[in-house]
Motif scaffolding. Structure first.
Motif, mmCIF file in Angstrom:
data_model
loop_
_atom_site.group_PDB
_atom_site.id
_atom_site.type_symbol
_atom_site.label_atom_id
_atom_site.label_comp_id
_atom_site.label_asym_id
_atom_site.label_seq_id
_atom_site.Cartn_x
_atom_site.Cartn_y
_atom_site.Cartn_z
ATOM 1 N N PRO A 9 5.243 -1.923 -8.969
ATOM 2 C CA PRO A 9 5.041 -3.372 -9.017
ATOM 3 C C PRO A 9 4.438 -3.925 -7.735
ATOM 4 N N ALA A 10 4.734 -3.318 -6.603
ATOM 5 C CA ALA A 10 4.233 -3.826 -5.326
ATOM 6 C C ALA A 10 2.830 -3.337 -4.995
ATOM 7 N N TYR A 11 2.486 -2.108 -5.412
ATOM 8 C CA TYR A 11 1.220 -1.515 -5.016
ATOM 9 C C TYR A 11 0.285 -1.244 -6.189
ATOM 10 N N GLY A 12 0.681 -1.639 -7.393
ATOM 11 C CA GLY A 12 -0.148 -1.341 -8.546
ATOM 12 C C GLY A 12 -0.242 0.163 -8.721
ATOM 13 N N ALA A 118 -4.215 -3.205 -3.961
ATOM 14 C CA ALA A 118 -3.965 -3.660 -5.328
ATOM 15 C C ALA A 118 -4.265 -5.149 -5.481
ATOM 16 N N LYS A 123 -1.366 -5.417 -10.172
ATOM 17 C CA LYS A 123 0.081 -5.459 -10.010
ATOM 18 C C LYS A 123 0.769 -5.913 -11.297
ATOM 19 N N ARG A 127 3.415 -3.672 -13.300
ATOM 20 C CA ARG A 127 4.766 -4.139 -13.636
ATOM 21 C C ARG A 127 5.051 -3.924 -15.118
#
Length: 182
Positions: A9-12, A118, A123, A127
């Motif tokens: 979720p943070a870095y794709g 990302a 992102k 997610r």
């Protein structure tokens, strides 16, 4: 499972350890020169470390067996009935979130790597990807399918893999010995 298909979720789909790979800094360029040498032909500190550790000549058959097992089992696992079903369930989940992908390999495609880090869109997809993978237990199902393919392959190549394991163990011992020197 191949590491490049992971989503965060943070870095794709970008590797969080290397967010700057698309735009190397001067320090990174200098570090690469030190590592690989001025010519870039591995005549730097990496080559010196290989010589000191005796790691220049790993057991080729063991490496090839491990690589074959990795690649073959990854490809074959995608034809497993349970993995195909998990992909279908994952795809339906992604569709419910507004994304049209037939497999997690497609969602993690190369389009995301055109930027150094990302994007917000990447992102959001990551997610949704993670959420859907968790919802359908895709990672565990895929792991089980791939492992069941790997086990007989490992048994068939046990001798070469044992040589590789011995080589790696000795390499670690030599590295520890070098690091313990004053």
């Amino acid at each position: 499972m191949e590491s490049w298909i992971k989503a965060s979720p943070a870095y794709g789909y970008h590797d969080p350890r290397d967010d700057s790979a698309a735009r190397p800094s001067l320090a990174l360029t200098q570090l690469r020169r030190s590592f690989f040498g001025p010519s870039g032909e591995n005549d730097g500190c990496m080559a010196a470390a290989d010589r000191a550790l005796g790691s220049e000549k790993p057991p080729a058959k063991g490496i090839e067996s491990a690589r074959t097992i990795d690649v073959t089992s990854f490809k074959e696992s995608q034809t497993s009935a349970d993995v195909r079903k998990a992909f279908s369930e994952w795809s339906a989940c992604m569709s419910s979130k507004g994304y049209k992908y037939t497999s997690p390999l497609e969602s993690a495609g190369v389009k995301w790597f055109a930027t150094a880090s990302a994007t917000a869109s990447e992102k959001r997809v990551a997610r949704a990807d993670v959420s859907c993978k968790n919802q359908v237990d895709l990672v565990d199902r895929w792991y089980k399918a791939e492992s069941s393919i790997q086990q007989p392959m490992i048994e068939r190549h046990a001798e070469e893999l044992k040589e590789l394991m011995i080589f790696q163990d000795e390499l670690v011992k030599r590295a520890r010995h070098i690091l313990e020197k004053p």
